[in-house]
Design an enzyme around this catalytic site. Structure first.
Site: not given
Ligand code: UD1
Length: 364
Positions: A207
């Site tokens: 990821h």
């Molecule tokens: C975040 C953390 C990362 C951690 C990871 C674990 C930061 C900078 N990054 O990254 O350190 O390893 O979480 O998963 O804080 N989304 C969903 N559902 C959710 C959450 C996210 O669909 O419940 C999707 C959204 O499209 C979002 C994308 O996943 O834009 C990324 O989510 P985000 O929380 O921005 O970062 P992660 O890549 O999950």
């Protein structure tokens, strides 16, 4: 009663906070207020962990959700600032890990003059293009109590001029959670449900933006995973960020490779435990495989968790996916790193953290 505010936001935070909340029950004059920023919000990315880990329902969910990092961090800060204004008597803010919620809430607390405790302090990849590295540096800089999982973290903090008196080597609370839940995870035998042979399959997770955001790079990684599927069955639970990028590439899977939604804590732990090897770019999984004694191949150029290599089962592959197949073949040929576990990864980190928190607030 002394109120402390415990912050969680994203998937890896939940396993780290759970043992701290449990251990705080032995200090009944401390009242922890659990705040979820809502950075992760899907059932599979958030609620399932509360249910399976027995975490209390958060006292407040700030419902921030996803956005580009600046906006997400800013929105968390605004909402958490209002919360701290309301809870003016809070004595301490506890943050865990290195996600945007960690840094945002630490910054708000220090600006309101509320002391900050950072759990999992001092880890450094020395790669400032990683969003988490910035979060780690900023959070540690403003923290008053720094809880380290390994001695290398203490050295990193000392090199940055942080007073050693603020730093406590406590072990790894995520491994506390693993030890508590491993029997239940094993009893579920998720590999049987998925038709995977015990100790005969690979689990893959990806990821990191550095691996999944560039379509050409992700394409090469998916080719390597397809190759891995020709060596042994592969289970690939897909993070939402990765799913979206894979859909753009039109990747539908490959023979021997099973794609699935993100898994809950217990199923994922049970699946790692029975895997022949794990291929990942996650920080937490490097630690969990070390605790389980399962070989881990990390598809990154660096790691902020070198102890999982020197005292665990992790191997750093670099960022070229061409390294995946030779490394996996070596493990299948019997060349697996020895099983061992870092000192203090013994299931008692939560107790040690709670004891230091209590002492810092005047309870000897
Ligand atoms: C975040 C953390 C990362 C951690 C990871 C674990 C930061 C900078 N990054 O990254 O350190 O390893 O979480 O998963 O804080 N989304 C969903 N559902 C959710 C959450 C996210 O669909 O419940 C999707 C959204 O499209 C979002 C994308 O996943 O834009 C990324 O989510 P985000 O929380 O921005 O970062 P992660 O890549 O999950």
């Amino acid at each position: 009663m002394s109120e402390i505010i415990c912050v969680v936001g994203a998937r890896p935070n939940f396993m780290k906070m759970a043992p701290i909340l449990t251990a705080l029950k032995t200090h009944p004059w401390i009242r922890p207020l659990l705040i979820h920023t809502g950075q992760h919000y899907d059932e599979a990315m958030s609620r399932v962990f509360f249910t399976e880990l027995g975490l209390p329902v958060p006292d407040r969910n700030l419902e921030i959700g996803s956005d580009v990092h600046g906006k997400q961090t800013g929105r968390i800060m605004i909402a958490f600032d209002a919360l701290l204004e309301e809870r003016a008597k809070a004595r301490l803010v506890v943050v865990v890990g290195d996600v945007n919620s960690t840094m945002a809430c630490a910054l708000v607390a220090v600006k309101r003059g509320v002391p900050v405790a950072h759990v999992e302090a001092g880890l450094r990849s020395r790669d400032r293009t990683m969003p988490e590295e910035i979060n780690r540096i900023v959070t540690d800089t403003v923290s008053d109590l720094l809880f380290a999982t390994s001695p290398d973290a203490i050295e990193n903090l000392a090199q940055e001029g942080i007073d050693r008196g603020k730093i406590h080597l406590v072990g790894n609370p995520m491994i506390d959670t693993l030890k508590v839940h491993l029997p239940a995870a094993r009893a579920r035998t998720p590999h049987v449900r998925l038709g995977l042979p015990p100790k005969g399959y690979a689990v893959v997770t990806l990821h990191r933006p550095s691996n999944v955001d560039d379509p050409a790079g992700l394409g090469r990684i998916l080719e390597a995973i397809s190759g891995l599927g020709r060596l042994l069955p592969v289970l690939f639970p897909i993070h939402p960020r990765t799913r979206e990028r894979m859909a753009r590439l039109g990747f539908q899977g490959a023979p021997g490779v099973t794609l699935c939604e993100p898994l809950g804590y217990l199923d994922f732990l049970g699946l790692m435990d029975q895997a022949k090897l794990v291929l990942t770019d996650s920080g937490g999984i490097q630690e969990e495989t070390t605790a389980l004694g399962v070989p881990c191949l990390t598809l990154r150029a660096n790691t902020e968790r070198p102890i999982t290599i020197t005292e665990g089962t992790n191997r750093l592959l670099g960022d070229d996916p061409a390294a995946v197949l030779p490394a996996a073949s070596a493990i299948l040929g019997g060349d697996a790193p020895p099983e061992r576990s870092p000192r203090l990864w013994d299931g008692k980190a939560g107790e040690r953290i709670a004891a230091v928190l209590a002492k810092s607030m005047g309870d000897d």
